[in-house]
Design a protein around this motif. Sequence first.
Motif, mmCIF file in Angstrom:
data_model
loop_
_atom_site.group_PDB
_atom_site.id
_atom_site.type_symbol
_atom_site.label_atom_id
_atom_site.label_comp_id
_atom_site.label_asym_id
_atom_site.label_seq_id
_atom_site.Cartn_x
_atom_site.Cartn_y
_atom_site.Cartn_z
ATOM 1 N N ASN A 1 0.772 -1.651 0.009
ATOM 2 C CA ASN A 1 0.225 0.170 0.269
ATOM 3 C C ASN A 1 0.858 1.269 -0.419
ATOM 4 O O ASN A 1 0.033 2.152 -0.245
ATOM 5 C CB ASN A 1 -0.892 -0.461 1.218
ATOM 6 N N TRP B 1 -7.077 -12.537 -10.121
ATOM 7 C CA TRP B 1 -5.476 -12.230 -9.470
ATOM 8 C C TRP B 1 -4.326 -13.878 -9.809
ATOM 9 O O TRP B 1 -3.307 -13.526 -10.251
ATOM 10 C CB TRP B 1 -4.821 -11.924 -8.540
ATOM 11 N N THR C 1 -0.909 -1.290 -12.256
ATOM 12 C CA THR C 1 -1.885 -2.584 -12.507
ATOM 13 C C THR C 1 -1.291 -3.906 -11.531
ATOM 14 O O THR C 1 -2.139 -4.985 -10.695
ATOM 15 C CB THR C 1 -1.967 -3.230 -13.918
ATOM 16 N N THR D 1 -2.169 -3.640 -8.057
ATOM 17 C CA THR D 1 -3.495 -3.878 -7.334
ATOM 18 C C THR D 1 -3.315 -5.409 -7.736
ATOM 19 O O THR D 1 -4.498 -5.588 -6.766
ATOM 20 C CB THR D 1 -4.442 -3.045 -8.696
ATOM 21 N N THR D 2 -3.179 -6.140 -8.499
ATOM 22 C CA THR D 2 -3.294 -7.714 -8.502
ATOM 23 C C THR D 2 -2.386 -8.328 -7.175
ATOM 24 O O THR D 2 -2.865 -9.106 -6.567
ATOM 25 C CB THR D 2 -2.531 -7.772 -9.722
ATOM 26 N N THR E 1 -2.091 -6.815 -5.071
ATOM 27 C CA THR E 1 -2.461 -6.937 -3.140
ATOM 28 C C THR E 1 -3.609 -7.434 -3.133
ATOM 29 O O THR E 1 -4.303 -8.139 -1.782
ATOM 30 C CB THR E 1 -2.443 -5.218 -3.407
#
Length: 192
Positions: free
Chosen positions: A11, A54, A161, A164-165, A167
């Motif tokens: 994050n 994911w 991206t 995000t994946t 995470t």
Amino acid sequence: MTTHTLLDELNNPHRPLPDIIYGISTGALPSPASTGLPAERWQWLADLLTHPLWGMTAIVDGLDHVCAPVARLCQLTAHPIHPLNVRELWAAEQLPTTELIAAHSPHEDGHWEVLNTALELITDGLDHCNGLDHCNGLETSGIEAVTSAFTAVVTAQDAATARTTITAAVEHWIHPTSTTASSVSTQLGAAS
């Protein structure tokens, strides 16, 4: 150190993903599936290959024929009741995957990294079947598979991206969806 530490790192937009992956590989950061019950770890590792958002099959095209059988073997290994020939099933996936990886190069499009992830899981599955994953009281952690999979994500996707994946994968480890053993048995067609 908990997996929440890894999530905190992910994050932080100033923390480069390759540094985070390196931290997982060295043990400086916790890896998903390195703690918890073995069945939970094997199930998450199966998801690492085939989760629709994911998993590796969602990230890199054309490797479902490798990822799906290895994911099914992870699910079989996660289940307390599995076929007596599960070791042979793991071994049967090793040579074709090894041959496929030779046709790809690292850091191009993610294919090599996904195939390496599958090979790492095959090795972990064989170690599990041979009782080698219990050396020193340790269970399969999948750290090599996780770092290879996350490297595939970084290779195949743009940085935002990919973050995000990865995470989403870590969050799934921290807060998995509930799957009962009976539904897993039904999905696998195993007798209870």
